[in-house]
Design a protein around this motif. Structure first.
Motif, PDB file in Angstrom:
ATOM      1  N   UNK A 344       0.824  -1.209   0.000  1.00 42.98           N
ATOM      2  CA  UNK A 344       0.000   0.000   0.000  1.00 42.98           C
ATOM      3  C   UNK A 344       0.861   1.263   0.000  1.00 42.98           C
ATOM      4  N   UNK A 345       1.922   1.242   0.794  1.00 43.28           N
ATOM      5  CA  UNK A 345       2.768   2.424   0.937  1.00 43.28           C
ATOM      6  C   UNK A 345       3.933   2.453  -0.050  1.00 43.28           C
ATOM      7  N   UNK A 346       4.018   1.427  -0.901  1.00 39.04           N
ATOM      8  CA  UNK A 346       5.086   1.339  -1.911  1.00 39.04           C
ATOM      9  C   UNK A 346       6.457   1.515  -1.258  1.00 39.04           C
ATOM     10  N   UNK A 347       6.666   0.748  -0.190  1.00 37.32           N
ATOM     11  CA  UNK A 347       7.893   0.867   0.596  1.00 37.32           C
ATOM     12  C   UNK A 347       9.135   0.547  -0.224  1.00 37.32           C
ATOM     13  N   UNK A 348       9.058  -0.478  -1.056  1.00 33.01           N
ATOM     14  CA  UNK A 348      10.217  -0.854  -1.870  1.00 33.01           C
ATOM     15  C   UNK A 348      10.560   0.265  -2.848  1.00 33.01           C
ATOM     16  N   UNK A 349       9.539   0.839  -3.481  1.00 33.52           N
ATOM     17  CA  UNK A 349       9.782   1.925  -4.439  1.00 33.52           C
ATOM     18  C   UNK A 349      10.410   3.140  -3.753  1.00 33.52           C
ATOM     19  N   UNK A 350       9.936   3.450  -2.550  1.00 33.26           N
ATOM     20  CA  UNK A 350      10.502   4.575  -1.814  1.00 33.26           C
ATOM     21  C   UNK A 350      11.980   4.336  -1.502  1.00 33.26           C
ATOM     22  N   UNK A 351      12.300   3.103  -1.109  1.00 32.10           N
ATOM     23  CA  UNK A 351      13.691   2.789  -0.792  1.00 32.10           C
ATOM     24  C   UNK A 351      14.560   2.837  -2.049  1.00 32.10           C
ATOM     25  N   UNK A 352      14.017   2.382  -3.175  1.00 36.21           N
ATOM     26  CA  UNK A 352      14.775   2.446  -4.427  1.00 36.21           C
ATOM     27  C   UNK A 352      15.073   3.897  -4.806  1.00 36.21           C
ATOM     28  N   UNK A 353      14.104   4.774  -4.585  1.00 29.93           N
ATOM     29  CA  UNK A 353      14.320   6.191  -4.883  1.00 29.93           C
ATOM     30  C   UNK A 353      15.405   6.773  -3.972  1.00 29.93           C
ATOM     31  N   UNK A 354      15.380   6.376  -2.705  1.00 28.79           N
ATOM     32  CA  UNK A 354      16.403   6.835  -1.768  1.00 28.79           C
ATOM     33  C   UNK A 354      17.782   6.348  -2.193  1.00 28.79           C
ATOM     34  N   UNK A 355      17.863   5.120  -2.659  1.00 26.75           N
ATOM     35  CA  UNK A 355      19.145   4.559  -3.092  1.00 26.75           C
ATOM     36  C   UNK A 355      19.635   5.221  -4.385  1.00 26.75           C
ATOM     37  N   UNK A 356      18.705   5.576  -5.259  1.00 28.51           N
ATOM     38  CA  UNK A 356      19.098   6.268  -6.490  1.00 28.51           C
ATOM     39  C   UNK A 356      19.710   7.628  -6.159  1.00 28.51           C
ATOM     40  N   UNK A 359      23.149   7.041  -4.767  1.00 29.84           N
ATOM     41  CA  UNK A 359      24.103   6.710  -5.829  1.00 29.84           C
ATOM     42  C   UNK A 359      24.598   7.975  -6.532  1.00 29.84           C
ATOM     43  N   UNK A 360      23.690   8.916  -6.776  1.00 31.69           N
ATOM     44  CA  UNK A 360      24.077  10.180  -7.405  1.00 31.69           C
ATOM     45  C   UNK A 360      25.039  10.954  -6.508  1.00 31.69           C
ATOM     46  N   UNK A 361      24.741  10.979  -5.232  1.00 33.84           N
ATOM     47  CA  UNK A 361      25.593  11.704  -4.271  1.00 33.84           C
ATOM     48  C   UNK A 361      26.978  11.073  -4.219  1.00 33.84           C
ATOM     49  N   UNK A 362      27.050   9.759  -4.207  1.00 42.03           N
ATOM     50  CA  UNK A 362      28.346   9.072  -4.183  1.00 42.03           C
ATOM     51  C   UNK A 362      29.147   9.386  -5.444  1.00 42.03           C
ATOM     52  N   UNK A 363      28.474   9.315  -6.591  1.00 41.39           N
ATOM     53  CA  UNK A 363      29.158   9.507  -7.875  1.00 41.39           C
ATOM     54  C   UNK A 363      29.654  10.936  -8.071  1.00 41.39           C
ATOM     55  N   UNK A 364      29.116  11.876  -7.324  1.00 41.18           N
ATOM     56  CA  UNK A 364      29.475  13.283  -7.508  1.00 41.18           C
ATOM     57  C   UNK A 364      30.807  13.651  -6.873  1.00 41.18           C
ATOM     58  N   UNK A 365      31.446  12.733  -6.177  1.00 42.52           N
ATOM     59  CA  UNK A 365      32.694  13.057  -5.482  1.00 42.52           C
ATOM     60  C   UNK A 365      33.638  11.868  -5.580  1.00 42.52           C
ATOM     61  N   UNK A 366      34.888  12.131  -5.957  1.00 41.99           N
ATOM     62  CA  UNK A 366      35.853  11.050  -6.171  1.00 41.99           C
ATOM     63  C   UNK A 366      36.168  10.297  -4.882  1.00 41.99           C
ATOM     64  N   UNK A 367      36.285  11.023  -3.775  1.00 41.77           N
ATOM     65  CA  UNK A 367      36.576  10.373  -2.497  1.00 41.77           C
ATOM     66  C   UNK A 367      35.430   9.465  -2.078  1.00 41.77           C
ATOM     67  N   UNK A 368      34.209   9.983  -2.250  1.00 40.11           N
ATOM     68  CA  UNK A 368      33.050   9.162  -1.901  1.00 40.11           C
ATOM     69  C   UNK A 368      32.952   7.948  -2.822  1.00 40.11           C
ATOM     70  N   UNK A 369      33.267   8.139  -4.075  1.00 37.73           N
ATOM     71  CA  UNK A 369      33.216   7.024  -5.020  1.00 37.73           C
ATOM     72  C   UNK A 369      34.206   5.938  -4.636  1.00 37.73           C
ATOM     73  N   UNK A 566      25.628  11.613   4.033  1.00 30.15           N
ATOM     74  CA  UNK A 566      24.871  12.402   3.057  1.00 30.15           C
ATOM     75  C   UNK A 566      23.832  13.283   3.734  1.00 30.15           C
ATOM     76  N   UNK A 567      23.104  12.737   4.705  1.00 29.70           N
ATOM     77  CA  UNK A 567      21.978  13.441   5.326  1.00 29.70           C
ATOM     78  C   UNK A 567      22.383  13.996   6.689  1.00 29.70           C
ATOM     79  N   UNK A 568      23.332  14.903   6.688  1.00 30.39           N
ATOM     80  CA  UNK A 568      23.850  15.427   7.948  1.00 30.39           C
ATOM     81  C   UNK A 568      22.826  16.248   8.719  1.00 30.39           C
ATOM     82  N   UNK A 569      21.745  16.668   8.030  1.00 29.62           N
ATOM     83  CA  UNK A 569      20.727  17.457   8.714  1.00 29.62           C
ATOM     84  C   UNK A 569      19.799  16.589   9.558  1.00 29.62           C
ATOM     85  N   UNK A 570      19.902  15.271   9.411  1.00 32.02           N
ATOM     86  CA  UNK A 570      19.004  14.356  10.111  1.00 32.02           C
ATOM     87  C   UNK A 570      19.748  13.594  11.192  1.00 32.02           C
ATOM     88  N   UNK A 571      19.134  13.510  12.380  1.00 27.30           N
ATOM     89  CA  UNK A 571      19.665  12.661  13.439  1.00 27.30           C
ATOM     90  C   UNK A 571      19.007  11.293  13.303  1.00 27.30           C
TER      91      UNK A 571
END
Length: 760
Positions: A344-356, A359-369, A566-571
């Motif tokens: 009902x809540x499309x939990x898998x889809x939400x997690x896939x979006x978070x992972x996408x 992945x973009x955040x990781x790819x944007x920096x050589x050290x993170x990559x 990545x999400x330093x604004x969140x505890x």
């Protein structure tokens, strides 16, 4: 479960300004002052962080215990009186019940302390202290440390730190990992092994609504039971019952509020939540949705239906199997609700979006990559491999061990291995005889609530599903025997096993334990069935899964680290792992679905509206019906004149929180947490801030059940009752609370008919 990118990343994350969600999170009490106190105070907390957790002085942590390793309880008197849920005490209540004296059905309240009932094996753990030992555990470990070396080093340090903290057996201590193995905390407890049953309402009250209402709101269940913790004459823990033990005097017990609650009131839940997996990646969620949960649901549904057929025919069997049935049914329905919610809540889809996005955040920096670049791919590959063997694992747990003859056979393994010897370990007949002696008490308990005829039906059905559903190349050899010698008929094989195994008879098992032999076990078809399943799993399934899980462990650790970086604004709060936590929120109604709005409390009127004495789940005892019909609520009525039964908050909880105290802003007990709501059954995997609710028994209904329904006013009189009146804005009432043998005063504001309330 993690820190950031390495130890320096953790320190950076802790120093950054953050905004925590108040409603989501099961927080470590040690960190409340740093992470949560300001937000809690905005919501209505009047206590300081030290009044919640303090090593040197009495605090709320001293009033909350882990019960039996599976539930939570709280002290409500200076004489060790403990409140928890009815379903937490269910097994103990059932164990004292007979068809002649069925206290499970009729209820029970001890008239004196001498009437309280012993419960061998039941214990409570009380937290002494907790400590961040991350630096000690991870000292010298770097990203370049080989994974096997890392794991072995960490395990050794965990053991060493835990053993040192035990102080020669004075304490129970262990180190647990958090955030996927990026943080480690030491927990030190006192364990008390003399815990006696004080009281419980009739099952029709404590389990009102049964499986139909389980995980549902609105609720009208008096889900409570009472125990007392005993200590030696010096108020120190004892391992077991002794006649001269004395009621334990806790450092802190909770005052009980009669004021009631309003929507928006602050609420804190303190307890021992069992297990959440909110960092589970999309591939893990998908395996749960498509494979693990369907298998669990199917196998438990089969077992429950077969049990119920026999339970409905035989009152004695119903009593014997009542606790087992309730335990299995609880999470059978949970898995159903979890899968429905994920879809009902499309939990898998939400997690896939978070992972996408990750992945973009990781790819944007050589050290993170360099550090995280392969993490998501590693996770997906590991789960692809695990899916090949996951079904085998589920069927071993839910099908093979869903039969009682197999679980009893598994208990015989130490005897067998001692006789046989393993690898460099020589056979040791003396050790085998000692293992047999140790089994006598568990065997007594097993056969107290056992029906071989019922178990045979379950064995035939579950093992047949095992044979049908698991990939053929992964099946144990015993299934080849069924095919060759019994024409593939599991029913015929079950007939043979149960006719020839000594494991179905207490007298025969007792005879074996008196003179155990290796040959007797090897000849027994029940043990041979178990041993075939065990060795197949050990040799053909487990090694493949362990290799995949080892690579997954490393990937998960880095995955969680990347998320937090990545999400330093969140505890982030760590996943639950049966360690002491608190969650905080407010009393809050919710909208379940279109045009369905749920009120935040229920009343006794709902009990009468649900009453159906032809349905065992909705029986209302005659005395309760008379009291409720006559509106005989006494001092436990709400200001609106009704008797409130349950209420909901948006506290974050999970299994293990059962029995947890719900505490108001002044540190007073207002309810017992006992369930979650159907609309948010995905809560262990993904938190829903709009729908997640904690269902609680109103403490006033609990007290009404004890005093008015149960006639046990003496038990209520033992508690510290605080009645702040309808408007807590005026004068002060002092409620005594025992701390290390001394009386302290808890100051709360109250106004009662224009006069200052008397000191209680």
């Amino acid at each position: 479960m993690l820190k950031r990118t390495w130890l320096c990343g953790l320190l950076l994350a802790l120093l950054l300004p953050v905004a925590a969600r108040a409603d989501e999170g099961m927080w470590l009490p040690l960190l409340v002052k740093r992470l949560n106190q300001a937000d809690m105070q905005k919501k209505g907390l009047k206590l300081t962080a030290e009044e919640i957790y303090d090593v040197n002085n009495a605090s709320l942590k001293d009033a909350v215990v882990q019960l039996g390793g599976f539930c939570t309880g709280e002290f409500v008197s200076k004489q060790g009186l403990l409140l928890t849920n009815h379903h937490c005490g269910y097994d103990a209540i059932q164990s004292h019940s007979t068809t002649q004296n069925n206290i499970l059905q009729n209820g029970f309240f001890a008239a004196t302390k001498q009437d309280e009932l012993q419960n061998p094996g039941l214990f409570v753990d009380i937290l002494v202290r907790m400590e961040d030992v991350t630096g000690k555990v991870l000292e010298g470990i770097t990203p370049q440390t080989p994974e096997l070396t890392r794991a072995a080093t960490i395990q050794q340090r965990q053991r060493e730190l835990g053993n040192a903290a035990k102080e020669n057996g004075q304490y129970v201590a262990y180190v647990r990992d958090f955030f996927g193995g990026n943080e480690y905390y030491l927990f030190v407890y006192q364990r008390f092994g003399d815990v006696r049953l004080v009281g419980a309402p009739p099952e029709a009250v404590g389990k009102f609504g049964g499986d139909t209402d389980n995980w549902m709101w609105p609720r009208h269940t008096g889900d409570f039971s009472m125990f007392r913790v005993y200590a030696d004459k010096n108020n120190k823990p004892t391992a077991s019952y002794a006649a001269d033990n004395q009621p334990y005097v806790p450092k802190k017990h909770l005052p009980v509020s009669l004021q009631g609650i309003n929507e928006g009131d602050f609420a804190m839940v303190f307890g021992f939540p069992g297990r959440t997996q909110r960092f589970l990646p999309a591939a893990g969620l998908q395996m749960t949705l498509e494979q693990s949960n369907p298998a669990r649901i199917k196998l438990r549904d089969t077992r429950l239906k077969l049990w119920k057929e026999d339970m409905d025919r035989d009152p004695a069997l119903r009593l014997a199997y009542s606790s087992k049935y309730a335990n299995i049914a609880n999470y059978w329905k949970y898995y159903i609700g979890q899968n429905e919610g994920m879809k009902r809540l499309k939990t898998v889809d939400q997690k896939k979006a978070e992972e996408a996005a990750l992945a973009q955040w990781i790819a944007a920096d050589a050290t993170r990559t360099e550090q995280y670049g392969t993490v998501l791919n590693d996770i997906n590959q590991a789960y692809a491999g695990l899916r090949e063997y996951n079904l085998s694992s589920q069927y071993v747990n839910e099908a093979a061990f869903g039969t009682e003859i197999v679980t009893l056979a598994a208990r015989m393994l130490p005897i067998y291995m001692a006789f046989k010897g393993t690898g460099p370990v020589a056979p040791d007949p003396a050790a085998a005889r000692k293992a047999a002696e140790d089994l006598k008490a568990p065997v007594e308990e097993h056969f107290k609530d056992y029906s071989a005829a019922t178990d045979k039906k379950v064995f035939a059905a579950l093992m047949n599903l095992y044979m049908q559903d698991v990939p053929k190349e992964q099946l144990p050899e015993v299934f080849q025997t069924v095919q060759k010698q019994y024409g593939g008929s599991m029913q015929k094989y079950a007939d043979y096993v149960f006719a020839n195994s000594f494991l179905t008879s207490k007298a025969k098992v007792d005879a074996f334990l008196a003179a155990p032999t290796q040959a007797k076990l090897e000849a027994d078809p029940g043990f041979k069935t178990y041993y075939s399943i065990y060795t197949n799993y050990l040799q053909n399934i487990l090694p493949k899964m362990q290799g995949l899980q080892a690579s997954l462990m490393r990937a998960n650790r880095l995955y969680v680290a990347a998320l937090r970086e990545k999400n330093t604004q969140k505890v982030y709060s760590p996943d639950a792992n049966s360690t002491i936590r608190l969650s905080y929120g407010t009393v809050r109604a919710y909208k379940g679905r279109d045009a369905v709005n749920y009120q935040y409390y229920t009343t006794a009127q709902g009990i009468l509206e649900k009453q159906d004495n032809s349905n065992p789940e909705f029986v209302v005892p005659q005395k309760e019906e008379q009291l409720l019909t006559g509106k005989d609520y006494g001092r436990f009525a709400d200001k609106d004149g009704t008797l409130h039964v349950a209420f909901i908050t948006d506290n974050d909880i999970t299994g293990g929180n059962s029995g947890s105290p719900v505490i108001n802003g002044r540190g007073e007990l207002i309810g017992l947490a006992f369930d979650g709501n159907w609309e948010a059954m995905t809560g262990d995997l993904a938190y829903d801030p709009e729908l997640k609710r904690c269902i609680n028994a109103d403490i006033r209904y609990v007290l009404w059940c004890i005093e008015k329904l149960g006639g046990a006013k003496h038990i209520v009189d033992e508690m510290t009752i605080v009645d702040n009146g309808p408007n807590p804005n005026a004068s002060t009432v002092s409620a005594p609370n025992e701390v290390d043998g001394k009386t302290q005063k808890i100051k709360v504001k109250t106004k009662k008919k224009g006069k200052e309330a008397a000191t209680i």
